[in-house]
Design a protein around this motif. Structure first.
Motif, PDB file in Angstrom:
ATOM      1  N   VAL A 186      37.459  37.021  31.292  1.00 16.36           N
ATOM      2  CA  VAL A 186      38.483  35.978  31.423  1.00 16.36           C
ATOM      3  C   VAL A 186      39.401  36.048  30.206  1.00 16.36           C
ATOM      4  N   GLY A 187      40.707  36.155  30.467  1.00 22.61           N
ATOM      5  CA  GLY A 187      41.675  36.213  29.382  1.00 22.61           C
ATOM      6  C   GLY A 187      42.327  34.884  29.081  1.00 22.61           C
ATOM      7  N   LYS A 188      42.412  33.997  30.116  1.00 27.48           N
ATOM      8  CA  LYS A 188      43.047  32.693  29.929  1.00 27.48           C
ATOM      9  C   LYS A 188      42.334  31.629  30.745  1.00 27.48           C
ATOM     10  N   LEU A 189      42.256  30.435  30.182  1.00 23.38           N
ATOM     11  CA  LEU A 189      41.759  29.251  30.879  1.00 23.38           C
ATOM     12  C   LEU A 189      42.889  28.228  30.895  1.00 23.38           C
ATOM     13  N   ARG A 190      43.305  27.807  32.085  1.00 19.68           N
ATOM     14  CA  ARG A 190      44.339  26.775  32.196  1.00 19.68           C
ATOM     15  C   ARG A 190      43.656  25.444  32.490  1.00 19.68           C
ATOM     16  N   PHE A 191      43.680  24.534  31.535  1.00 18.47           N
ATOM     17  CA  PHE A 191      43.027  23.238  31.685  1.00 18.47           C
ATOM     18  C   PHE A 191      44.050  22.141  31.456  1.00 18.47           C
ATOM     19  N   ARG A 192      44.321  21.384  32.524  1.00 19.22           N
ATOM     20  CA  ARG A 192      45.340  20.346  32.510  1.00 19.22           C
ATOM     21  C   ARG A 192      46.668  20.951  32.059  1.00 19.22           C
ATOM     22  N   GLU A 193      47.241  20.457  30.994  1.00 15.71           N
ATOM     23  CA  GLU A 193      48.557  20.968  30.585  1.00 15.71           C
ATOM     24  C   GLU A 193      48.461  22.090  29.555  1.00 15.71           C
ATOM     25  N   GLY A 194      47.244  22.428  29.156  1.00 17.27           N
ATOM     26  CA  GLY A 194      47.092  23.436  28.107  1.00 17.27           C
ATOM     27  C   GLY A 194      46.548  24.759  28.618  1.00 17.27           C
ATOM     28  N   ILE A 195      46.747  25.795  27.837  1.00 17.40           N
ATOM     29  CA  ILE A 195      46.218  27.123  28.159  1.00 17.40           C
ATOM     30  C   ILE A 195      45.403  27.618  26.973  1.00 17.40           C
ATOM     31  N   VAL A 196      44.155  27.988  27.245  1.00 13.20           N
ATOM     32  CA  VAL A 196      43.277  28.564  26.240  1.00 13.20           C
ATOM     33  C   VAL A 196      43.302  30.077  26.414  1.00 13.20           C
ATOM     34  N   THR A 197      43.729  30.785  25.394  1.00 19.01           N
ATOM     35  CA  THR A 197      43.726  32.246  25.444  1.00 19.01           C
ATOM     36  C   THR A 197      42.452  32.755  24.784  1.00 19.01           C
ATOM     37  N   VAL A 198      41.747  33.632  25.491  1.00 20.68           N
ATOM     38  CA  VAL A 198      40.475  34.160  25.015  1.00 20.68           C
ATOM     39  C   VAL A 198      40.680  35.596  24.513  1.00 20.68           C
ATOM     40  N   ARG A 199      40.346  35.840  23.249  1.00 23.80           N
ATOM     41  CA  ARG A 199      40.450  37.184  22.648  1.00 23.80           C
ATOM     42  C   ARG A 199      41.846  37.788  22.839  1.00 23.80           C
ATOM     43  N   ASP A 200      42.857  36.963  22.715  1.00 25.92           N
ATOM     44  CA  ASP A 200      44.233  37.435  22.887  1.00 25.92           C
ATOM     45  C   ASP A 200      44.453  38.113  24.233  1.00 25.92           C
ATOM     46  N   GLY A 201      43.647  37.703  25.247  1.00 25.55           N
ATOM     47  CA  GLY A 201      43.800  38.267  26.582  1.00 25.55           C
ATOM     48  C   GLY A 201      43.216  39.655  26.739  1.00 25.55           C
ATOM     49  N   GLU A 202      42.403  40.092  25.781  1.00 26.43           N
ATOM     50  CA  GLU A 202      41.804  41.428  25.839  1.00 26.43           C
ATOM     51  C   GLU A 202      40.343  41.350  26.303  1.00 26.43           C
ATOM     52  N   VAL A 203      39.839  42.469  26.813  1.00 30.49           N
ATOM     53  CA  VAL A 203      38.446  42.544  27.257  1.00 30.49           C
ATOM     54  C   VAL A 203      37.515  42.520  26.047  1.00 30.49           C
ATOM     55  N   GLY A 204      36.493  41.692  26.104  1.00 31.46           N
ATOM     56  CA  GLY A 204      35.543  41.596  25.006  1.00 31.46           C
ATOM     57  C   GLY A 204      34.526  42.715  25.014  1.00 31.46           C
ATOM     58  N   GLU A 205      33.954  42.970  23.847  1.00 32.30           N
ATOM     59  CA  GLU A 205      32.976  44.051  23.707  1.00 32.30           C
ATOM     60  C   GLU A 205      31.730  43.798  24.549  1.00 32.30           C
ATOM     61  N   LEU A 206      31.264  42.552  24.572  1.00 26.70           N
ATOM     62  CA  LEU A 206      30.057  42.252  25.327  1.00 26.70           C
ATOM     63  C   LEU A 206      30.308  42.366  26.822  1.00 26.70           C
ATOM     64  N   SER A 207      31.458  41.883  27.283  1.00 26.54           N
ATOM     65  CA  SER A 207      31.804  42.008  28.704  1.00 26.54           C
ATOM     66  C   SER A 207      31.799  43.474  29.128  1.00 26.54           C
ATOM     67  N   LYS A 208      32.418  44.317  28.318  1.00 25.82           N
ATOM     68  CA  LYS A 208      32.493  45.742  28.646  1.00 25.82           C
ATOM     69  C   LYS A 208      31.112  46.382  28.613  1.00 25.82           C
ATOM     70  N   ARG A 209      30.307  46.034  27.627  1.00 24.78           N
ATOM     71  CA  ARG A 209      28.963  46.611  27.549  1.00 24.78           C
ATOM     72  C   ARG A 209      28.126  46.224  28.769  1.00 24.78           C
ATOM     73  N   LEU A 210      28.231  44.958  29.165  1.00 22.42           N
ATOM     74  CA  LEU A 210      27.478  44.502  30.341  1.00 22.42           C
ATOM     75  C   LEU A 210      27.956  45.206  31.602  1.00 22.42           C
ATOM     76  N   TYR A 211      29.287  45.312  31.763  1.00 24.75           N
ATOM     77  CA  TYR A 211      29.817  45.983  32.949  1.00 24.75           C
ATOM     78  C   TYR A 211      29.379  47.443  32.979  1.00 24.75           C
ATOM     79  N   ASP A 212      29.542  48.144  31.879  1.00 23.10           N
ATOM     80  CA  ASP A 212      29.183  49.565  31.836  1.00 23.10           C
ATOM     81  C   ASP A 212      27.703  49.774  32.136  1.00 23.10           C
ATOM     82  N   THR A 213      26.861  48.884  31.629  1.00 26.10           N
ATOM     83  CA  THR A 213      25.420  49.013  31.852  1.00 26.10           C
ATOM     84  C   THR A 213      25.054  48.714  33.299  1.00 26.10           C
TER      85      THR A 213
END
Length: 358
Positions: free
Chosen positions: A312-339
């Motif tokens: 997930v790169g962005k969370l839109r909650f009410r009027e705000g937007i939370v950006t996660v890791r500048d919208g980039e894929v995280g290391e743990l996400s990639k490791r889990l997917y690859d495995t």
């Protein structure tokens, strides 16, 4: 296997689709599995027939009272050409739990696995071998007795269809693509005591309104909150949700309102094996936002059969937007997917005992 099924092969086989253009769930293979249930007789006449329309009485209970359930899993082709399923026995357990909740007849685990193996073996030429592709397998059960009245049906159909599919979310370059998620705080998907933990169509029909809203705001999926306080995070669309805060991975607990995902269970097992702290506990959306503001929200990702791991790169909650890791894929996400994808496709050795060869 103690189950034998008759096979009627199609006389008009379809052309296989281009693996480079596969979308999810739009093309179906040549055959399907079908089996009937009648009270007093049990499941009978299991068979594989050419894929085609069903004939149902207009008063069939599934059409009026929604008594149905479905499952989803995938078949993968390994580099050596073998075909394997990923943890199908967990799907079988979930079928039994869903059926029990909505008063449908039990399906023996061996029957469930045997039917899938037989159909997938027949359709093995439909399994694409391009990176990110697979054969999606959709078992489902519907109530077919014709009556108008609120009670469990006495007659059912158990069916399995298959669809060659591409990656659910991919970037233009073919890699993992971070998604944008809309946090829904008005509508609810499920409440305690309901059918949130069962894989039934009503859960998904109830999600459509919020999904439309998410799409209109440029988001791919919905993050659901609890039905009572509209405060605690639950599922992401058709997937389970994970939040990496500080050095802990947090996922909502199985309290009857979310689906006990097969991929979810696999992620938790891998994280614990890797020595990464993972907690199944309730988490407020306000705490997620606060962690992001303080720089402690390191990653957010979803897990599920369709996408495996979806960062997930962005969370839109009410009027705000939370950006996660500048919208980039995280290391743990990639490791889990690859495995996970590596084990599923046979590119990595299955030390977990999760795959079943067809």
């Amino acid at each position: 296997m103690k189950y034998d099924f008759t096979i009627q092969k199609t006389e008009t086989p379809k052309s296989k689709p281009d693996p480079d253009g596969l979308k999810f769930g739009e093309v179906f293979t040549d055959h399907m599995f079908i089996m009937e249930y009648d009270a007093g007789e049990g499941w009978h006449d299991g068979r594989i027939v050419p894929y085609g329309p069903l004939s149902l009485d207009p008063a069939a209970a599934v059409l009026h009272y929604g008594q149905e359930m479905f499952e989803g899993l995938k078949a993968y082709r390994t580099p050596e050409g073998r075909v394997q399923l990923f943890r199908p026995y967990m799907n079988a357990e979930r079928v039994r739990a869903s059926n029990e909740r909505i008063c449908m007849p039990d399906v023996d685990t061996e029957l469930f696995i045997s039917a899938i193996k037989t159909l997938v073996h027949l359709e093995r030429d439909w399994i694409p071998d391009k990176q990110g592709t697979s054969l999606y397998v959709r078992p489902f059960i519907i109530a077919r007795e014709a009556f108008l009245g609120v009670r469990p049906s006495n007659r059912y159909l158990f069916l399995i269809i298959c669809s060659p599919v591409g990656a659910y979310y991919r970037s233009a370059g073919g890699g993992l693509a971070p998604t944008s998620i809309y946090v829904e705080d008005e509508y609810v998907r499920a409440a305690a005591g309901g059918v949130g933990y069962a894989k039934v169509g009503g859960n998904y029909a109830a999600s459509l309104k919020a999904q439309q809203r998410a799409n209109s705001l440029g988001c791919e999926q919905v993050l659901w909150l609890d039905a009572v306080e509209h405060s605690y995070v639950e599922e992401i669309g058709t997937s389970n949700a994970f939040f990496v805060i500080d050095d802990e991975v947090v996922t909502p607990p199985l309290l009857g309102t979310i689906l006990p995902g097969v991929t979810r269970a696999s992620v938790i097992e891998l994280l614990r094996m890797w020595g990464i702290a993972v907690s199944e506990r309730r988490l407020r959306i306000s705490d997620v936002v606060k962690a992001a503001e303080e720089g402690r929200l390191k990653e957010v990702f979803a897990s599920g059969t369709a996408a495996v791991i979806s960062p997930v790169g962005k969370l839109r909650f009410r009027e705000g937007i939370v950006t996660v890791r500048d919208g980039e894929v995280g290391e743990l996400s990639k490791r889990l997917y690859d495995t996970l994808y590596g084990i599923q496709t046979g590119a990595l050795v299955d030390d977990m005992g999760w795959t079943v060869e067809v």
